[in-house]
Structure formats: structure tokens, C-alpha cells
Design a protein around this motif. Structure first.
Motif, PDB file in Angstrom:
ATOM      1  N   VAL A   1       1.256  20.896   4.398  1.00 46.92           N
ATOM      2  CA  VAL A   1       2.515  20.585   5.080  1.00 46.92           C
ATOM      3  C   VAL A   1       2.513  19.128   5.551  1.00 46.92           C
ATOM      4  O   VAL A   1       3.511  18.417   5.416  1.00 46.92           O
ATOM      5  CB  VAL A   1       2.737  21.546   6.264  1.00 46.92           C
ATOM      6  N   ILE A   2       1.378  18.692   6.090  1.00 45.26           N
ATOM      7  CA  ILE A   2       1.257  17.301   6.530  1.00 45.26           C
ATOM      8  C   ILE A   2       1.463  16.360   5.354  1.00 45.26           C
ATOM      9  O   ILE A   2       2.210  15.373   5.437  1.00 45.26           O
ATOM     10  CB  ILE A   2      -0.113  17.060   7.195  1.00 45.26           C
ATOM     11  N   ASN A   3       0.816  16.650   4.226  1.00 49.92           N
ATOM     12  CA  ASN A   3       0.954  15.799   3.050  1.00 49.92           C
ATOM     13  C   ASN A   3       2.374  15.823   2.502  1.00 49.92           C
ATOM     14  O   ASN A   3       2.898  14.796   2.051  1.00 49.92           O
ATOM     15  CB  ASN A   3      -0.035  16.229   1.965  1.00 49.92           C
ATOM     16  N   THR A   4       3.024  17.001   2.534  1.00 47.51           N
ATOM     17  CA  THR A   4       4.409  17.106   2.075  1.00 47.51           C
ATOM     18  C   THR A   4       5.326  16.243   2.933  1.00 47.51           C
ATOM     19  O   THR A   4       6.164  15.491   2.425  1.00 47.51           O
ATOM     20  CB  THR A   4       4.883  18.567   2.124  1.00 47.51           C
ATOM     21  N   ALA A   5       5.169  16.320   4.246  1.00 49.02           N
ATOM     22  CA  ALA A   5       5.988  15.511   5.144  1.00 49.02           C
ATOM     23  C   ALA A   5       5.722  14.018   4.954  1.00 49.02           C
ATOM     24  O   ALA A   5       6.641  13.196   4.994  1.00 49.02           O
ATOM     25  CB  ALA A   5       5.725  15.914   6.591  1.00 49.02           C
ATOM     26  N   TYR A   6       4.457  13.679   4.746  1.00 50.40           N
ATOM     27  CA  TYR A   6       4.061  12.283   4.544  1.00 50.40           C
ATOM     28  C   TYR A   6       4.714  11.704   3.284  1.00 50.40           C
ATOM     29  O   TYR A   6       5.281  10.601   3.307  1.00 50.40           O
ATOM     30  CB  TYR A   6       2.542  12.232   4.444  1.00 50.40           C
TER      31      TYR A   6
ATOM     32  N   TYR B   1      -3.641  16.710  -3.179  1.00 54.30           N
ATOM     33  CA  TYR B   1      -2.740  15.601  -2.843  1.00 54.30           C
ATOM     34  C   TYR B   1      -2.229  14.885  -4.089  1.00 54.30           C
ATOM     35  O   TYR B   1      -1.042  14.534  -4.171  1.00 54.30           O
ATOM     36  CB  TYR B   1      -3.429  14.594  -1.930  1.00 54.30           C
ATOM     37  N   ASN B   2      -3.092  14.653  -5.070  1.00 56.35           N
ATOM     38  CA  ASN B   2      -2.681  13.919  -6.268  1.00 56.35           C
ATOM     39  C   ASN B   2      -1.592  14.663  -7.036  1.00 56.35           C
ATOM     40  O   ASN B   2      -0.636  14.051  -7.522  1.00 56.35           O
ATOM     41  CB  ASN B   2      -3.888  13.653  -7.172  1.00 56.35           C
ATOM     42  N   GLN B   3      -1.736  15.987  -7.151  1.00 58.21           N
ATOM     43  CA  GLN B   3      -0.702  16.774  -7.827  1.00 58.21           C
ATOM     44  C   GLN B   3       0.610  16.738  -7.042  1.00 58.21           C
ATOM     45  O   GLN B   3       1.695  16.602  -7.619  1.00 58.21           O
ATOM     46  CB  GLN B   3      -1.167  18.220  -7.996  1.00 58.21           C
ATOM     47  N   LEU B   4       0.499  16.865  -5.740  1.00 60.69           N
ATOM     48  CA  LEU B   4       1.689  16.853  -4.891  1.00 60.69           C
ATOM     49  C   LEU B   4       2.397  15.502  -4.973  1.00 60.69           C
ATOM     50  O   LEU B   4       3.619  15.426  -5.125  1.00 60.69           O
ATOM     51  CB  LEU B   4       1.278  17.160  -3.451  1.00 60.69           C
ATOM     52  N   ALA B   5       1.625  14.424  -4.888  1.00 59.58           N
ATOM     53  CA  ALA B   5       2.193  13.077  -4.940  1.00 59.58           C
ATOM     54  C   ALA B   5       2.850  12.810  -6.295  1.00 59.58           C
ATOM     55  O   ALA B   5       3.934  12.218  -6.363  1.00 59.58           O
ATOM     56  CB  ALA B   5       1.099  12.049  -4.667  1.00 59.58           C
ATOM     57  N   GLU B   6       2.218  13.252  -7.373  1.00 59.93           N
ATOM     58  CA  GLU B   6       2.783  13.045  -8.705  1.00 59.93           C
ATOM     59  C   GLU B   6       4.102  13.793  -8.860  1.00 59.93           C
ATOM     60  O   GLU B   6       5.045  13.286  -9.487  1.00 59.93           O
ATOM     61  CB  GLU B   6       1.786  13.507  -9.766  1.00 59.93           C
TER      62      GLU B   6
END
Length: 253
Positions: free
Chosen positions: A118-123, A56-61
Motif C-alpha cells: 500500500v505504501i509503495n502504491t501510494a508512493y 516494487y519493480n513489477q508495481l512500478a513497471e
């Protein structure tokens, strides 16, 4: 004209790469989030970022860097194409362990990549699309599979994850449309990608394969038609079909 920007997970190969190249050719700026990508692999108008989508941290960054670079995600112009995916490698049904009483642990990586990421990407997409100063919202496109529509007994964890993608879309779409964030899902049939080995693909009849060009055409249709939301579209061979959700069994629900 305002620059159009797309964020595509798994965009350095397979379906994600095909969509990336199509949009880049139309003048979009593409941000590709993929674990195995380098600055030299992709073409102009494409910003590759090495990201583990299960982190999640990498995706969010990566989303934050994209926002800082472009300062907006535009409705109708930005598509978060939640595409990265794998199928399970350990057979679900083979539990015999002659020397042990317990079966081998399941390979849960498909669930992490094919649903949790996918959930985290949409979020994250929802969060940044809400920050658009002109209130134009955005467009989230979830790449599921026909395994999200039908039973696929040979890959039950992958099947569960792809059904989850459809459920996610149907839950988010009516809620977010009020904020002008359109959420849709596509469900491709057999498309030759790196998901399986050539030996695995050889088990499918050639005439059942869906061409990449058909997938790209459906993706572009969903991006450009601003009236489309809550649509689940099956893409099979040279056709596509709109799949409606189940009606409530009790009118009082």
C-alpha cells in the motif's frame, strides 16, 4: 471528454472487483494490478496486468505502462484503490514446539501485502500524479478495515497492518493536498470476500455483514467529492461514519 482512468490493486476479486466493475460501467478505464489475472477474465474498459504487489519493480513497471498508455492521471477521475489484502494464516498465539526451543516463524506476508504494498502504491501514485501537465493532481483511496480502527486480537499482524494504513493516510493527506492530491481511507466491516474460507465467514452473524453496494457507494462518494481529503470512513452494514483522528495532548506539539 478526457478519459477517466483508475488503477486498482487486487481488482480481480472481492471488493476490488466490485469497485472495478462499478467504475467500468460508468465509462472509466480500469487498470487492474493483480497476481492472478488474465486478459480474458475481465470485461471491456479493463486492462488487467499480472503484478505481484509486493514486488516494487513489477508495481512500478505497471504504473509506468499505465502512464505511457494514457499520459496522465487526473484529479477526481483517477483513483488508486489500494485494496489487495490477506489475513494471516498461522496462529500468532500458538508458540509451543515440543521438539524445539524456538517457536515457529510468524507469517509476515499480511504485512507485506496489507501495508508495504500500500505504501509503495501510494508512493508511485504520488509520483505520476505530480506529472500531470494541467496540475490537476489526483485521488488516492486506501482500503483499510475496521481492524484499522479497533482491536482485533485474533489477527494481530493484519490488525497492525491496517492500523498502519490509517496512519499512512493521515500522514500523507495534509502534505499532498497542497499538490491537489487527495488521500482518504475506508474501513469496511465484515464483507464476504475470498479473504477467508466459508467456514471462517460462518462464524459471523449474517446481520453484521456489509453489502458490497454500500462499499461502492462510499467509494464513489469519495471519488466525486473533490472537497474530501484526510477522511477515514468506517463502512458498516448499511451505514458509514467519519472517524476523526486523535487530538494532540499538548497544544505545543
Amino acid at each position: 471528454m478526457q478519459e477517466r482512468v483508475a488503477v486498482i490493486t487486487g481488482g480481480s476479486s472481492g471488493m476490488g472487483l466490485t469497485v472495478t466493475e462499478s467504475l467500468a460501467a460508468q465509462g472509466w478505464h480500469i487498470v487492474v494490478l493483480d497476481r492472478s489475472v488474465s486478459e480474458t477474465e475481465l470485461g471491456p474498459n479493463i486492462s488487467p496486468k499480472a503484478v505481484d504487489v509486493t514486488n516494487y519493480n513489477q508495481l512500478a513497471e505497471a504504473f509506468l505502462q499505465t502512464w505511457k498508455a494514457h499520459n496522465r492521471l487526473d484529479f477526481g477521475y483517477v483513483t488508486v484503490f489500494a485494496n489487495a489484502g490477506i489475513a494471516e494464516k498461522k496462529p500468532f498465539y500458538e508458540t509451543q514446539q515440543p521438539e524445539e526451543l524456538l517457536p515457529h516463524p510468524l507469517d509476515m506476508q499480511p504485512l507485506a501485502i496489507d501495508l508495504e504494498a500500500v505504501i509503495n502504491t501510494a508512493y508511485l501514485a504520488m509520483h505520476f500524479m505530480r506529472m500531470n501537465q494541467d496540475g490537476k493532481g489526483g485521488c488516492i483511496l486506501i482500503n483499510s478495515s475496521t481492524a484499522g480502527l479497533y482491536s482485533t486480537p485474533n489477527v494481530p499482524i493484519y490488525c497492525a497492518a491496517k492500523h498502519g494504513c490509517l496512519g499512512l493516510m493521515r500522514a500523507l493527506a495534509p502534505q499532498l493536498m497542497g499538490e491537489k492530491i487527495r488521500v482518504n481511507s475506508i474501513h469496511p466491516s465484515v464483507i464476504h470476500t475470498g479473504l477467508m474460507s466459508n467456514k471462517g465467514w460462518s462464524s459471523f452473524p449474517e446481520d453484521l455483514f456489509t453489502p458490497m453496494s454500500k462499499l461502492v457507494a462510499v467509494v464513489n462518494m469519495l471519488i466525486k467529492d473533490e472537497g474530501m481529503f484526510a477522511q477515514s470512513i468506517e463502512v458498516i452494514m448499511d451505514q458509514h461514519f467519519f472517524r476523526k483522528g486523535n487530538e494532540y495532548s499538548n497544544a505545543d506539539v
